[in-house]
Design an enzyme around this catalytic site. Structure first.
Site, short mmCIF file in Angstrom:
data_model
loop_
_atom_site.label_atom_id
_atom_site.label_comp_id
_atom_site.label_asym_id
_atom_site.label_seq_id
_atom_site.Cartn_x
_atom_site.Cartn_y
_atom_site.Cartn_z
N THR A 1 0.84 -1.21 0.00
CA THR A 1 0.00 0.00 0.00
C THR A 1 0.87 1.25 0.00
O THR A 1 0.76 2.11 -0.88
CB THR A 1 -0.92 0.00 1.25
OG1 THR A 1 -1.69 -1.19 1.24
CG2 THR A 1 -1.83 1.21 1.26
N GLU B 1 8.46 9.91 9.88
CA GLU B 1 7.24 10.73 9.97
C GLU B 1 5.98 9.90 9.71
O GLU B 1 4.94 10.09 10.35
CB GLU B 1 7.33 11.88 8.95
CG GLU B 1 6.27 12.92 9.07
CD GLU B 1 6.32 13.69 10.38
OE1 GLU B 1 7.24 14.48 10.57
OE2 GLU B 1 5.43 13.48 11.22
N GLY C 1 0.09 8.70 10.10
CA GLY C 1 0.02 8.70 8.63
C GLY C 1 0.48 9.99 7.98
O GLY C 1 1.66 10.33 7.97
N GLU D 1 -3.48 -3.03 9.26
CA GLU D 1 -2.21 -3.74 9.22
C GLU D 1 -2.42 -5.11 8.60
O GLU D 1 -3.56 -5.60 8.52
CB GLU D 1 -1.64 -3.91 10.63
CG GLU D 1 -1.29 -2.61 11.32
CD GLU D 1 -0.28 -1.78 10.56
OE1 GLU D 1 0.83 -2.28 10.30
OE2 GLU D 1 -0.60 -0.64 10.22
N ASP E 1 -1.25 -1.13 17.55
CA ASP E 1 -0.72 -0.13 16.63
C ASP E 1 -0.68 1.25 17.29
O ASP E 1 0.34 1.95 17.25
CB ASP E 1 -1.59 -0.12 15.36
CG ASP E 1 -1.14 0.89 14.34
OD1 ASP E 1 -0.17 0.61 13.61
OD2 ASP E 1 -1.74 1.99 14.29
N LYS F 1 2.54 3.68 18.43
CA LYS F 1 2.66 5.08 17.99
C LYS F 1 2.80 6.03 19.19
O LYS F 1 3.65 6.93 19.19
CB LYS F 1 1.45 5.47 17.14
CG LYS F 1 1.44 4.77 15.78
CD LYS F 1 0.08 4.92 15.10
CE LYS F 1 0.09 4.35 13.69
NZ LYS F 1 -1.25 4.23 13.11
P1 NAP Z 1 1.66 -4.01 2.81
O1 NAP Z 1 0.67 -3.43 1.89
O2 NAP Z 1 1.38 -5.31 3.47
O3 NAP Z 1 3.06 -4.10 2.02
C1 NAP Z 1 4.18 -4.76 2.53
C2 NAP Z 1 5.20 -4.90 1.43
O4 NAP Z 1 6.36 -5.53 1.94
C3 NAP Z 1 4.73 -5.77 0.25
O5 NAP Z 1 5.08 -5.16 -0.96
C4 NAP Z 1 5.52 -7.08 0.41
O6 NAP Z 1 5.84 -7.72 -0.80
C5 NAP Z 1 6.79 -6.54 1.03
N1 NAP Z 1 7.53 -7.54 1.77
C6 NAP Z 1 7.09 -8.37 2.73
N2 NAP Z 1 8.11 -9.15 3.19
C7 NAP Z 1 9.19 -8.78 2.48
C8 NAP Z 1 10.56 -9.21 2.47
N3 NAP Z 1 10.99 -10.16 3.29
N4 NAP Z 1 11.42 -8.60 1.62
C9 NAP Z 1 10.98 -7.64 0.78
N5 NAP Z 1 9.72 -7.19 0.73
C10 NAP Z 1 8.85 -7.76 1.56
O7 NAP Z 1 2.00 -2.99 3.99
P2 NAP Z 1 1.75 -1.41 4.02
O8 NAP Z 1 0.35 -1.14 4.43
O9 NAP Z 1 2.28 -0.76 2.79
O10 NAP Z 1 2.63 -1.00 5.30
C11 NAP Z 1 4.04 -0.90 5.20
C12 NAP Z 1 4.57 -0.25 6.46
O11 NAP Z 1 3.99 1.04 6.59
C13 NAP Z 1 4.20 -0.98 7.76
O12 NAP Z 1 5.23 -0.78 8.69
C14 NAP Z 1 2.95 -0.28 8.21
O13 NAP Z 1 2.73 -0.39 9.59
C15 NAP Z 1 3.30 1.13 7.82
N6 NAP Z 1 2.19 2.06 7.65
C16 NAP Z 1 1.14 1.70 6.87
C17 NAP Z 1 0.12 2.61 6.66
C18 NAP Z 1 -1.07 2.28 5.81
O14 NAP Z 1 -1.98 3.12 5.74
N7 NAP Z 1 -1.12 1.14 5.15
C19 NAP Z 1 0.20 3.87 7.24
C20 NAP Z 1 1.31 4.21 8.04
C21 NAP Z 1 2.30 3.29 8.22
P3 NAP Z 1 4.70 -8.30 -1.80
O15 NAP Z 1 4.02 -7.08 -2.35
O16 NAP Z 1 5.44 -9.08 -2.83
O17 NAP Z 1 3.79 -9.12 -0.94
N1 HSE Z 2 -3.07 0.42 10.35
C1 HSE Z 2 -2.73 1.77 10.61
C2 HSE Z 2 -3.97 2.56 10.92
C3 HSE Z 2 -2.02 2.36 9.42
O1 HSE Z 2 -5.07 2.08 10.65
O2 HSE Z 2 -3.86 3.66 11.45
C4 HSE Z 2 -1.48 3.75 9.70
O3 HSE Z 2 -0.42 3.69 10.59
#
Ligand code: NAP
Ligand code: HSE
Length: 427
Positions: free
Chosen positions: A15, A123, A128, A184, A195, A199
């Protein structure tokens, strides 16, 4: 002409990684040298993705001598922690959105960063798209911050808002927030408050300039919140929100916690809905401020990641000591107050037999245990002749409240104390 763009290695193209790649791929200061994913063959919602950039071996990124900034967007502890440590030891700066890693291993990470004269920016890990880390570390640096009250999880705020406003079923809204990319990988982390606890741990650490230990942060999630509680809260002039809070008492002890709360409709946080997050800070000399904005999702989160990348990229090659104000400067660990010793107001929902004198009995048990009541109302009698009684207490000690609940539940007229939710105290 020689290509002078700063080379980035991106680990994770889910994402957030996708939002970063789509927004930054045509930037004239930085370029993607490699992108690590778990599965190269996975279909991705990215137009004309340069497949030659992809690798399934993130070690290639952290050991690539040309890459100067590693962006970790995988999440979790393993393999993120080891990858980041290797990258730092190889002299690379880090941008991450990994709140779990920061809360659990931040201290070690920042020490390794300093030993290798690198920076770790994060950040996107807190709230977010809301700029909060850089403001606290820079423009608010002259403040003594002693209180934070915040909505730090988009998924749970989205669920609570939809349950409250549309009467939507919990499970359906959770699925929706997963599809929208807010939750998540394992949404237990969101709904059970982990989570938000990660934070607030990092946020309070930088705001108070004392390290907060995540295992001492009190945590409760939203999975037990019932629509009946939301209805009762509304009638009493409140909304139910998952609140992350941190307070420093006059002796410097920290009370840091995450739990559902009845928030007065007169307060700003009551009106922060859906995926929006908000952080209210109180400090001297600033007074009270609230920053709000989108707390999760592809592009709002990418916005924060990109800001960090560009802040580093702009200084590479201009100084030997990048971004001094953004580094970790504190080493003291905060003394933490146990939840049992905190003072709160409480909302209780009690299911009792519809017998004469039951309300009086509840009042007496509370008084015997040092608890004054602000209100006690019998809401309705169900078909099975049970009564639903709603109580709001005055301020009391958590320890006393827990003892009182035990006594109430042993009473022959009481079926169950169905909900216990803390109530916001306005200054
Ligand atoms: P996500 O959609 O599950 O994406 C995770 C990515 O990591 C995928 O592309 C996955 O590959 C890759 N991955 C997993 N294991 C790996 C490995 N061993 N080596 C290389 N790549 C690997 O997660 P996300 O929502 O983007 O979140 C990413 C981070 O941002 C997390 O720490 C999350 O807490 C944080 N975050 C997320 C949000 C949100 O709104 N989603 C907001 C703030 C912070 P594949 O694509 O091939 O499966
Ligand atoms: N899973 C988290 C949330 C993503 O819903 O706030 C942003 O850190």
């Amino acid at each position: 002409m020689e290509n002078k763009k700063i080379k980035i290695g991106l680990i994770g193209l889910g994402t957030v990684g996708s939002g970063v790649y789509k927004t930054l791929r045509n930037n004239n200061l930085v370029e993607f040298k490699k992108i690590a994913v778990r599965d190269k063959s996975k279909p991705r919602n990215i137009d004309s993705l340069d497949m030659s950039l992809l690798t399934e071996n993130a070690e290639e990124i952290v050991n690539d001598p040309e890459i100067q900034i590693v962006v970790e967007l995988v999440g979790g502890i393993h393999p993120a922690f080891d990858l980041i440590k290797t990258a730092l030891k190889n002299g690379k700066h880090i941008v991450t959105a990994n709140k779990e890693l920061l809360a659990k291993n931040g201290e070690e990470l920042f020490n390794v960063a300093e030993e290798n004269n690198c920076v770790v920016l994060y950040e996107a890990a807190i709230a977010g798209g809301i700029p909060i880390i850089m403001p606290i570390k820079t423009i608010l640096a002259g403040n003594k911050i002693n209180k934070i009250e915040a909505i730090l999880n988009g998924t749970t705020n989205y669920i609570l808002t939809k349950m409250d406003m549309q009467g939507a079923p919990y499970e359906d809204v959770l699925k929706e927030s997963q599809m929208l990319g807010y939750a998540e990988a394992d949404p237990t982390g969101d709904v059970e408050g982990y989570d938000a606890a990660y934070k607030i741990t990092t946020l309070a650490t930088i705001a108070f300039r004392k390290r907060i230990k995540v295992d001492k942060v009190y945590r409760e999630g939203i999975s037990k919140i019932r629509t009946a509680d939301m209805k009762a809260a509304n009638e009493l002039g409140y909304k139910i929100k998952l609140i992350a809070s941190a307070k420093l008492d006059k002796n410097g002890n920290a009370d840091v916690r995450v739990h559902p709360m009845l928030v007065s409709k007169k307060s700003t946080l009551a009106h922060i809905d859906y995926v929006t997050n908000a952080v209210s800070l109180s400090g001297y000399p600033i007074g009270d401020i609230t920053l709000s904005g989108p707390g999760a999702g592809e592009f709002p989160t990418a916005s924060s990641v990109i800001g960090d990348i560009l802040a580093i990229a702009a200084e590479i090659g201009t100084t030997d000591y990048l971004l001094p104000m953004m580094r970790c400067h504190h080493h003291e660990t905060a003394n933490m107050i146990d939840i049992e010793d905190t003072i709160n107001k409480y909302y209780l929902s009690i299911n009792a037999k519809n017998n004469k004198g039951v309300i009086g009995k509840i009042g007496t048990i509370c008084a015997d245990n040092n608890i004054s009541l602000a209100s006690i109302v019998q809401k309705c009698v169900d078909q099975d002749n049970t009564a639903n009684i709603t109580v709001i207490t005055e301020l009391c000690r958590e320890k006393d409240l827990r003892r009182t609940i035990d006594v109430i539940e042993q009473d022959e007229f009481i079926n169950k104390v169905e909900s216990i939710i803390r109530v916001q105290t306005l200054n």
